[in-house]
Scaffold this motif. Structure first.
Motif, PDB file in Angstrom:
ATOM      1  N   LEU A   1      32.478  40.574  47.449  1.00 46.44           N
ATOM      2  CA  LEU A   1      33.932  40.570  47.465  1.00 46.44           C
ATOM      3  C   LEU A   1      34.425  41.949  47.929  1.00 46.44           C
ATOM      4  O   LEU A   1      33.703  42.953  47.826  1.00 46.44           O
ATOM      5  CB  LEU A   1      34.471  40.283  46.055  1.00 46.44           C
ATOM      6  CG  LEU A   1      34.180  38.887  45.512  1.00 46.44           C
ATOM      7  CD1 LEU A   1      34.666  38.776  44.081  1.00 46.44           C
ATOM      8  CD2 LEU A   1      34.855  37.834  46.386  1.00 46.44           C
TER       9      LEU A   1
ATOM     10  N   VAL B   1      38.379  47.136  45.324  1.00 45.04           N
ATOM     11  CA  VAL B   1      39.668  47.005  44.640  1.00 45.04           C
ATOM     12  C   VAL B   1      40.347  48.373  44.580  1.00 45.04           C
ATOM     13  O   VAL B   1      39.716  49.385  44.218  1.00 45.04           O
ATOM     14  CB  VAL B   1      39.477  46.428  43.225  1.00 45.04           C
ATOM     15  CG1 VAL B   1      40.812  46.351  42.495  1.00 45.04           C
ATOM     16  CG2 VAL B   1      38.803  45.068  43.287  1.00 45.04           C
TER      17      VAL B   1
ATOM     18  N   ALA C   1      41.984  43.036  36.715  1.00 48.68           N
ATOM     19  CA  ALA C   1      41.336  41.738  36.464  1.00 48.68           C
ATOM     20  C   ALA C   1      40.360  41.478  37.606  1.00 48.68           C
ATOM     21  O   ALA C   1      40.768  41.252  38.751  1.00 48.68           O
ATOM     22  CB  ALA C   1      42.368  40.612  36.368  1.00 48.68           C
ATOM     23  N   LEU C   2      39.042  41.542  37.341  1.00 46.35           N
ATOM     24  CA  LEU C   2      38.026  41.361  38.371  1.00 46.35           C
ATOM     25  C   LEU C   2      37.752  39.873  38.618  1.00 46.35           C
ATOM     26  O   LEU C   2      37.783  39.044  37.685  1.00 46.35           O
ATOM     27  CB  LEU C   2      36.728  42.052  37.933  1.00 46.35           C
ATOM     28  CG  LEU C   2      36.800  43.568  37.760  1.00 46.35           C
ATOM     29  CD1 LEU C   2      35.472  44.098  37.232  1.00 46.35           C
ATOM     30  CD2 LEU C   2      37.157  44.246  39.079  1.00 46.35           C
ATOM     31  N   THR C   3      37.449  39.557  39.878  1.00 47.69           N
ATOM     32  CA  THR C   3      37.068  38.182  40.254  1.00 47.69           C
ATOM     33  C   THR C   3      35.558  38.092  40.321  1.00 47.69           C
ATOM     34  O   THR C   3      34.915  38.913  41.010  1.00 47.69           O
ATOM     35  CB  THR C   3      37.671  37.801  41.615  1.00 47.69           C
ATOM     36  OG1 THR C   3      39.101  37.892  41.530  1.00 47.69           O
ATOM     37  CG2 THR C   3      37.273  36.388  42.012  1.00 47.69           C
ATOM     38  N   LYS C   4      34.936  37.180  39.577  1.00 51.84           N
ATOM     39  CA  LYS C   4      33.482  37.062  39.555  1.00 51.84           C
ATOM     40  C   LYS C   4      33.001  36.478  40.892  1.00 51.84           C
ATOM     41  O   LYS C   4      33.521  35.482  41.364  1.00 51.84           O
ATOM     42  CB  LYS C   4      33.052  36.148  38.401  1.00 51.84           C
ATOM     43  CG  LYS C   4      31.540  35.999  38.266  1.00 51.84           C
ATOM     44  CD  LYS C   4      31.176  35.029  37.161  1.00 51.84           C
ATOM     45  CE  LYS C   4      31.557  35.584  35.805  1.00 51.84           C
ATOM     46  NZ  LYS C   4      31.041  34.701  34.720  1.00 51.84           N
ATOM     47  N   PRO C   5      31.988  37.138  41.510  1.00 53.49           N
ATOM     48  CA  PRO C   5      31.464  36.585  42.772  1.00 53.49           C
ATOM     49  C   PRO C   5      30.637  35.307  42.516  1.00 53.49           C
ATOM     50  O   PRO C   5      30.150  35.077  41.403  1.00 53.49           O
ATOM     51  CB  PRO C   5      30.588  37.728  43.293  1.00 53.49           C
ATOM     52  CG  PRO C   5      30.161  38.449  42.068  1.00 53.49           C
ATOM     53  CD  PRO C   5      31.310  38.368  41.115  1.00 53.49           C
ATOM     54  N   THR C   6      30.480  34.517  43.576  1.00 50.50           N
ATOM     55  CA  THR C   6      29.669  33.298  43.480  1.00 50.50           C
ATOM     56  C   THR C   6      28.224  33.617  43.811  1.00 50.50           C
ATOM     57  O   THR C   6      27.933  34.562  44.558  1.00 50.50           O
ATOM     58  CB  THR C   6      30.198  32.218  44.433  1.00 50.50           C
ATOM     59  OG1 THR C   6      30.175  32.737  45.766  1.00 50.50           O
ATOM     60  CG2 THR C   6      31.623  31.828  44.084  1.00 50.50           C
TER      61      THR C   6
ATOM     62  N   PRO D   1      37.733  45.518  31.681  1.00 49.84           N
ATOM     63  CA  PRO D   1      38.774  45.499  32.727  1.00 49.84           C
ATOM     64  C   PRO D   1      39.513  46.838  32.880  1.00 49.84           C
ATOM     65  O   PRO D   1      40.340  46.977  33.755  1.00 49.84           O
ATOM     66  CB  PRO D   1      39.730  44.417  32.237  1.00 49.84           C
ATOM     67  CG  PRO D   1      39.633  44.528  30.750  1.00 49.84           C
ATOM     68  CD  PRO D   1      38.212  44.915  30.433  1.00 49.84           C
TER      69      PRO D   1
ATOM     70  N   TRP E   1      27.303  43.894  39.777  1.00 43.23           N
ATOM     71  CA  TRP E   1      27.168  42.463  39.477  1.00 43.23           C
ATOM     72  C   TRP E   1      25.686  42.086  39.545  1.00 43.23           C
ATOM     73  O   TRP E   1      24.989  42.457  40.505  1.00 43.23           O
ATOM     74  CB  TRP E   1      27.956  41.605  40.481  1.00 43.23           C
ATOM     75  CG  TRP E   1      29.453  41.824  40.413  1.00 43.23           C
ATOM     76  CD1 TRP E   1      30.197  42.601  41.191  1.00 43.23           C
ATOM     77  CD2 TRP E   1      30.325  41.204  39.496  1.00 43.23           C
ATOM     78  NE1 TRP E   1      31.521  42.559  40.846  1.00 43.23           N
ATOM     79  CE2 TRP E   1      31.641  41.688  39.794  1.00 43.23           C
ATOM     80  CE3 TRP E   1      30.176  40.279  38.441  1.00 43.23           C
ATOM     81  CZ2 TRP E   1      32.757  41.295  39.070  1.00 43.23           C
ATOM     82  CZ3 TRP E   1      31.294  39.879  37.756  1.00 43.23           C
ATOM     83  CH2 TRP E   1      32.573  40.402  38.057  1.00 43.23           C
TER      84      TRP E   1
ATOM     85  N   GLN F   1      30.249  46.604  43.509  1.00 47.50           N
ATOM     86  CA  GLN F   1      31.619  46.561  43.994  1.00 47.50           C
ATOM     87  C   GLN F   1      32.339  47.818  43.487  1.00 47.50           C
ATOM     88  O   GLN F   1      32.146  48.237  42.358  1.00 47.50           O
ATOM     89  CB  GLN F   1      32.312  45.301  43.466  1.00 47.50           C
ATOM     90  CG  GLN F   1      33.769  45.164  43.929  1.00 47.50           C
ATOM     91  CD  GLN F   1      34.444  43.943  43.307  1.00 47.50           C
ATOM     92  OE1 GLN F   1      34.050  43.515  42.220  1.00 47.50           O
ATOM     93  NE2 GLN F   1      35.434  43.389  43.978  1.00 47.50           N
TER      94      GLN F   1
END
Length: 930
Positions: free
Chosen positions: A648, A651, A665-670, A687, A698, A712
């Motif tokens: 991702l 930020v 607020a972090l977005t979890k990678p797939t 956070p 991650w 990240q």
């Protein structure tokens, strides 16, 4: 300080100083007739001229020519007397002859010129004024002349006050003062004039003997007897400058002293052994010292001289040597000629105070001692040795000596015994063989031979060293490896005794006696072999002389440090079991060897099944004493595929309002994996993130333990504050002290809404509230740059400046006037402290003048100001009138405060006087400024 004002007899009549410092000098010495085998001495009175009330002899040369004073109506008149006939008056009331050359035709002293005393040199009766250090009018007195007449010393007016001088080669040299200001007088000099002695008040105001050397051009304070703080004065010095004599206060009163570089200032004995006295002169070689001393018969004192440090009554010595003392009832004080055979001074003859000429022709040489024993030297004599010291005393006077001894140790013999009297030369011997009871003792010993000319002594110290502990040589620590059960170690060392005694030797292992030896000669080597158990052992070797025991120790270590050897098979690589995330496998135990032969045990941490990845199996072999060896065998179970992850973007964020962090607020990678299990995506970050760049790691892990990771970045930015010091400020004032200015930094801000810290700085200005938004301070006339620094909560700062200009209306500063005001204010404070705090009524007038000068400073101010319609020149004239009046009061305060200090010794009055003098000088400088 004017030394003449404090000690006038010192500078006018050096010998009559005895009447000020030694009240015993004016006494009645009743001398009775004494039988003598032959006349070797004489005394004659100095014939007084008509109308003279009394006379005194101040100096005498080797030929018997006397320089002195005859007194008419209480005033001295200088004279020269050659030993026969009427004395030669040198002319002038209030004159004194204080020095005389070897030929008797050149004298020096004091002659009053109608307005002041002047230093004078008479050549064949013709006077010559020697001038002053100031180069003009003023006081000058010549106190001493070297035998060749080339050097004269005394005291003369100088720009800084009365100072000791040396006149040599036509040049009068200022010798300075101990206090660095004024108040010193020279009383004697070496034959070449390179060393001068006398007296000067120290910084504490106490008169102290000094020595001046041409090589350093510095005055050295010779101190006082016993290291005290009392008065002292140097009256005489030998031709080579090695011996200085005079008088000093001590714990028992005013005593005569002798000073050398070796011993410093030491007291001379008095005739009574106690009481007081002073040494007023010394012969050229230092063999004879002359002065006055109290005695048992005459505790108030009598004329005295010292030979070899022993005091002799001048009157009694004259009687003993066959002198005719008919008509003499008193001898007060005396000085000696350079050769030490002639004396002059003052006595009472036929009820009149007269000078005298006394001659002692016979030898008064003190005895001497011949020996190999050196003065003051310590001699070390050990137990078992014998000290033998021969002495031979000789005396040139009458061939009779008395031997004396002090401080002899027990068991020492002196032959002949203490107190034995015999003809000169006299031989003696000291013998001493110390015993064990005298170990560690020290004996200061003095051997003396007493003769008619004094006493000769030899002082030394016998030292019996303490019994020394026997010594045992060091033994290095030993360590052996346990191989096939061999544990024996041999140790060796050397034992010695400083006194040579035979020794008893003991070997101990862990505190247990294992071997003893008796009567071992000093310096022998001893050995000890022993079979030690496994472990660390303390070995001690002791050597005793019967009184003291010395020892040395070491350590013997029997150790098994060799670990077993483990031989393992090669590493194993396995595939996971079918359909499983692990492999099943049984390892073969390795081979083990141990060099010590101790039994070993073998253990491992091998599991029954092996998960995906690498598993290290640790094999551990342990022998009987706990030595361990390890070997690692690696088992690898392979899972061929790893999970994957989709990245991702980074930020970016600003601080939360008023905070030092940002909430993100972090977005979890797939992620994906080829395994049938579910992959796990995790991170330990967030956070909340601090200011700066943070790494968010991650991690993706499959069920078999294969993992992938990706980093990240999250960046949190803190924005700097903005300082605003406001607009430049300009004000106009009529106050010479400036104007009070209010500063304003309220317009400062921070984009992240952080609280701000304020810091204002203005050179030379004390700001009230310097760490607030709105400080205030008094700014003097001129322009100041004020700096505002604001700092946010994260430590970022920003600066802004504002210029503050204060203009003075109708005014001109006067820097020297400001200095004068401060100095007079300080003078008034010091004077008030002395007068009011210590109740000094004698300084009340000086305090009034000091307060007046300080008050006028408040009236004058620090600048000239003029009113509207008044010219600056008219204002300057009014200002000058006040300043001139202030200067008059300041000058009067300086003089009166100094006089009060001289009367009381109060240092605060001296400080007040110096401040008043400084203020007067500054006021003068201010009045000279246009």
């Amino acid at each position: 300080m004017d030394l003449a004002a404090r000690f006038p007899p010192l500078l006018v009549q050096p010998v009559l100083m005895a009447r000020t410092l030694l009240p015993f000098a004016v006494v009645l010495l009743l001398l009775t007739a004494s039988s003598a085998s032959a006349q070797t001495a004489s005394i004659v009175p100095i014939e007084l001229p008509p109308f003279a009330s009394h006379a005194i002899g101040n100096r005498i040369n080797d030929e018997g020519v006397v320089a002195g004073d005859a007194f008419f109506s209480g005033l001295p008149s200088a004279f020269r007397w050659s030993g026969a006939g009427t004395l030669q008056l040198l002319g002038g009331d209030r004159s004194s002859a204080l020095g005389i050359a070897a030929d008797g035709n050149i004298l020096c002293g004091i002659r009053h010129d109608g307005s002041s005393e002047r230093a004078v040199r008479w050549t064949n009766g013709v006077p010559a004024d020697l001038g002053t250090l100031a180069g003009g009018a003023g006081l000058a007195r010549a106190h001493y002349m070297t035998s060749d007449g080339s050097c004269i010393v005394g005291v003369a007016s100088a720009p800084g006050g009365d100072r000791a001088f040396r006149l040599l080669g036509g040049t009068m040299r200022d010798l300075g003062a101990l206090n660095g200001m004024s108040g010193s007088a020279a009383e004697g000099a070496s034959a070449d004039g390179a060393i001068v002695v006398g007296g000067s008040p120290s910084n504490s105001g106490v008169l102290r003997a000094f020595r001046w050397k041409a090589s350093t051009n510095l005055l050295e304070d010779l101190g006082a007897l016993g290291g005290g703080s009392g008065e002292s004065l140097a009256w005489g010095i030998t031709d080579d400058g090695s011996v200085i004599v005079g008088g000093s206060m001590s714990s028992s009163g005013y005593r005569p002293f002798i000073h050398t570089d070796v011993d410093g200032m030491q007291p001379l004995s008095t005739l009574s052994g106690i009481g007081t006295g002073a040494a007023y002169g010394v012969s050229a070689d230092g063999g004879v010292i002359a002065g006055a001393s109290s005695s048992d018969a005459f505790p108030q004192g009598e004329a005295c001289f010292w030979i070899g440090g022993q005091p002799l009554s001048l009157g009694q010595t004259l009687l003993d040597r066959g002198a005719d003392l008919t008509g003499w009832t008193e001898l007060k004080v005396c000085r000696c000629s350079p050769n030490g055979k002639r004396f002059t001074g003052q006595g009472v003859y036929q009820n009149r105070q007269v000078g005298f000429l006394a001659t002692i022709e016979a030898s008064l040489t003190p005895p001497r001692i011949d020996t190999w024993v050196a003065e003051g030297t310590p001699y070390v004599i050990r137990v078992g040795q014998t000290f033998r010291a021969p002495f031979v005393g000789s005396d040139p006077d009458d061939g009779s000596l008395t031997i004396g001894a002090a401080g002899l140790p027990s068991g020492a013999t002196l032959s002949p015994q203490h107190g034995t009297t015999g003809p000169s030369p006299m031989a003696a011997e000291l013998m001493f063989a110390p015993t064990s009871a005298q170990f560690g003792r020290s004996y200061p010993v003095r051997i003396s031979f007493n003769g008619s000319g004094g006493v000769a002594t030899r002082s030394f110290t016998i030292v019996v060293p303490a019994n020394q502990t026997p010594t045992v040589g060091t033994m290095a620590a030993r360590s052996i490896e346990c191989l096939q059960g061999h544990h024996e170690v041999e140790l060796a060392s050397v034992v010695s005794d400083r006194e040579g005694s035979a020794l008893n030797v003991t070997w101990k292992v862990d505190g247990v006696v294992r071997k003893t030896q008796s009567n071992v000669p000093s310096g022998s080597q001893v050995a000890f072999a022993f079979d030690y158990d496994h472990g660390v052992h303390t070995v001690t070797l002791e050597a005793s002389d019967g009184l003291l025991t010395g020892s040395a120790g070491t350590a013997v270590t029997v150790q098994d440090t060799l670990a077993p050897v483990v031989i393992v098979a090669p590493d194993v690589t396995l595939e996971t079991d079918a359909g499983k995330a692990f492999a099943t496998y049984e390892l073969t135990p390795p081979t083990v060897f141990d060099a010590s032969g101790h039994p070993t045990t073998l253990a491992s941490d091998a599991p029954s099944t092996y998960p995906t990845g690498e598993t290290n199996v640790m094999w551990t072999a342990t022998d009987e004493v706990g030595n361990q060896a390890t070997a690692m065998e690696k088992v690898t179970v392979v899972d061929r595929e790893k999970p994957s992850i989709v990245p991702l973007p980074a930020v970016q964020a600003f601080c939360d309002p008023g905070q030092l962090f940002a909430t993100v607020a972090l977005t979890k990678p797939t992620a994906a994996d080829n395994s049938r299990g579910t992959v796990n995506v995790t991170t330990a970050s967030g956070p909340v993130f601090p200011i700066g760049t943070s790494d968010v790691v991650w991690t993706v892990t499959d069920p078999a333990g294969n993992a992938s990771s990706w980093t990240q970045q999250v960046t949190v930015t803190n924005r700097a504050p903005i300082a605003n010091a406001g607009r430049n400020i300009t004000v106009t004032t009529k106050s010479e002290k400036g104007a009070r200015i209010l500063l304003n930094g309220s317009a400062s801000s921070d984009p992240d809404l952080h609280s701000l810290r304020f810091k204002w700085t203005a050179p030379g200005v004390k700001l009230k509230g310097a760490e607030t938004k709105k400080p205030a301070g008094v700014f003097r006339v001129g322009t100041k740059t004020v700096t505002l620094t604001v700092t946010d909560a994260a430590g970022l700062l920003h600066k802004d400046t504002v210029k503050v200009t204060v203009k003075l209306k109708n005014g001109k500063p006067r820097s020297r006037g400001a200095d004068a005001n401060r100095a007079f204010a300080a003078s008034a404070r010091h004077a008030a402290g002395a007068v009011l705090g210590s109740k000094r009524p004698e300084a009340a007038s000086a305090l009034a003048h000091a307060n007046a000068a300080a008050g006028l400073g408040d009236v004058a101010g620090e600048l000239v100001q003029w009113e509207e319609g008044q010219s600056p020149r008219d204002a300057l004239l009014s200002y000058a009138e006040v300043r001139a009046l202030q200067r008059q009061y300041g000058r009067a305060a300086a003089v009166e405060l100094l006089r009060a200090y001289a009367e009381t010794g109060d240092e605060r009055l001296l400080a007040a006087s110096l401040d008043a003098a400084l203020g007067t000088a500054c006021a003068d400088a201010d009045l000279m400024e246009p």
